[in-house]
Design a protein around this motif. Structure first.
Motif, PDB file in Angstrom:
ATOM      1  N   TYR A 171     -77.945  12.598 -78.166  1.00 47.56           N
ATOM      2  CA  TYR A 171     -78.137  13.472 -76.873  1.00 47.56           C
ATOM      3  C   TYR A 171     -78.597  12.444 -75.486  1.00 47.56           C
ATOM      4  O   TYR A 171     -79.573  11.783 -75.959  1.00 47.56           O
ATOM      5  CB  TYR A 171     -79.177  14.353 -77.010  1.00 47.56           C
ATOM      6  CG  TYR A 171     -79.330  15.242 -75.726  1.00 47.56           C
ATOM      7  CD1 TYR A 171     -78.390  16.311 -75.521  1.00 47.56           C
ATOM      8  CD2 TYR A 171     -80.501  14.998 -75.000  1.00 47.56           C
ATOM      9  CE1 TYR A 171     -78.799  16.950 -74.072  1.00 47.56           C
ATOM     10  CE2 TYR A 171     -80.574  15.793 -73.747  1.00 47.56           C
ATOM     11  CZ  TYR A 171     -79.853  16.535 -73.297  1.00 47.56           C
ATOM     12  OH  TYR A 171     -80.011  17.461 -72.191  1.00 47.56           O
ATOM     13  N   VAL A 172     -77.970  12.615 -74.606  1.00 44.95           N
ATOM     14  CA  VAL A 172     -78.295  11.958 -73.374  1.00 44.95           C
ATOM     15  C   VAL A 172     -78.054  13.061 -72.155  1.00 44.95           C
ATOM     16  O   VAL A 172     -76.963  13.459 -72.193  1.00 44.95           O
ATOM     17  CB  VAL A 172     -77.678  10.670 -72.957  1.00 44.95           C
ATOM     18  CG1 VAL A 172     -77.929  10.173 -71.502  1.00 44.95           C
ATOM     19  CG2 VAL A 172     -77.972   9.797 -74.128  1.00 44.95           C
ATOM     20  N   PRO A 173     -78.849  13.376 -71.130  1.00 48.79           N
ATOM     21  CA  PRO A 173     -78.870  14.332 -70.320  1.00 48.79           C
ATOM     22  C   PRO A 173     -77.405  13.899 -69.288  1.00 48.79           C
ATOM     23  O   PRO A 173     -77.212  12.630 -69.082  1.00 48.79           O
ATOM     24  CB  PRO A 173     -80.050  14.355 -69.327  1.00 48.79           C
ATOM     25  CG  PRO A 173     -80.975  13.426 -70.270  1.00 48.79           C
ATOM     26  CD  PRO A 173     -80.291  12.581 -71.325  1.00 48.79           C
ATOM     27  N   THR A 174     -76.854  14.819 -68.674  1.00 48.81           N
ATOM     28  CA  THR A 174     -75.888  14.580 -67.899  1.00 48.81           C
ATOM     29  C   THR A 174     -76.233  13.644 -66.720  1.00 48.81           C
ATOM     30  O   THR A 174     -77.160  13.963 -66.202  1.00 48.81           O
ATOM     31  CB  THR A 174     -75.247  16.044 -67.311  1.00 48.81           C
ATOM     32  OG1 THR A 174     -74.885  16.768 -68.371  1.00 48.81           O
ATOM     33  CG2 THR A 174     -74.002  15.877 -66.523  1.00 48.81           C
ATOM     34  N   GLY A 175     -75.572  12.599 -66.614  1.00 51.20           N
ATOM     35  CA  GLY A 175     -75.681  11.776 -65.423  1.00 51.20           C
ATOM     36  C   GLY A 175     -76.280  10.512 -65.723  1.00 51.20           C
ATOM     37  O   GLY A 175     -76.643   9.625 -64.803  1.00 51.20           O
TER      38      GLY A 175
END
Length: 214
Positions: A171-175
């Motif tokens: 998981y990595v936040p959008t952007g």
């Protein structure tokens, strides 16, 4: 909570190239409906990502308690394999093992503790390596996992445990982007292109669509 360690299980290779539990030695306490098991390739990939999280507070005991390790006893017809319990620690073993989430209770227990723990550690890891305007909260990853599970239920598919775990570990936040391997690549770059692994086709088996040495 009722605790029961399985001595053996029979697993089948699904059309999605994931392994699913077909039969277990304790069918009283364990429900095999939609019960996924991580194959050796998936275990290795998961462990690689977990090791990266050690500096951020990963607890090895929580990881080890969350899974039951299995080795192959024999292959069976119809893309099935019989597995037997083995005394291996996932984070240190050099052997090829399957890993069954210890999820005898879907709402409590070692596997649920593991998911909660790696969510917490993943948040610490992202906050330490990405420049957020505000620190990330645990609830953000939890919501992403719930969305993925809902999509699976809507499509009528069981969510495999490997996908559930990777939805956290990847998981990595959008952007944003996070690639710790690229940060280390320049420090120690070795070319293995001329190395012959020496394996013949008869010395390997196919698990999850890939070859691995027994």
């Amino acid at each position: 909570m009722t605790s029961s360690k399985l001595n053996w299980c029979i697993v089948r290779l699904g059309e999605d190239y994931n392994w699913w539990v077909q039969e277990v030695s304790d069918d009283i306490h364990w429900d095999v409906d939609g019960l996924g098991i991580l194959d050796p390739n998936q275990v290795e990939h998961m462990v690689d990502l977990l090791i990266q999280m050690k500096p951020y507070g990963l607890r090895e005991d929580i990881v080890e308690n969350a899974f039951i390790a299995y080795s192959i006893e024999k292959e069976l017809p119809k893309n099935m394999v019989r597995l037997v319990v083995c005394n291996e620690e996932l984070l240190s073993t050099k052997d090829k093992v399957f890993a069954l989430p210890n999820a005898i209770d879907e709402s409590d227990g070692p596997y649920v503790d593991f998911l909660d723990h790696i969510i917490s550690v993943r948040v610490k890891m992202l906050n330490a390596n990405l420049d957020f305007h505000q620190p990330m909260e645990v609830e953000e990853i939890e919501e992403a996992i719930r969305d993925e599970q809902r999509n699976g239920y809507i499509s009528g598919k069981s969510v495999h445990s490997f996908d559930e775990i990777m939805s956290i570990l990847d998981y990595v936040p959008t952007g944003y982007s996070l690639d710790l391997e690229d940060q280390e690549e320049d420090k120690d770059e070795i070319d293995f292109s001329d190395v012959d692994d020496g394996l013949g086709e008869d010395e390997s088996s196919v698990v999850n669509g890939e070859s691995w040495e027994e």
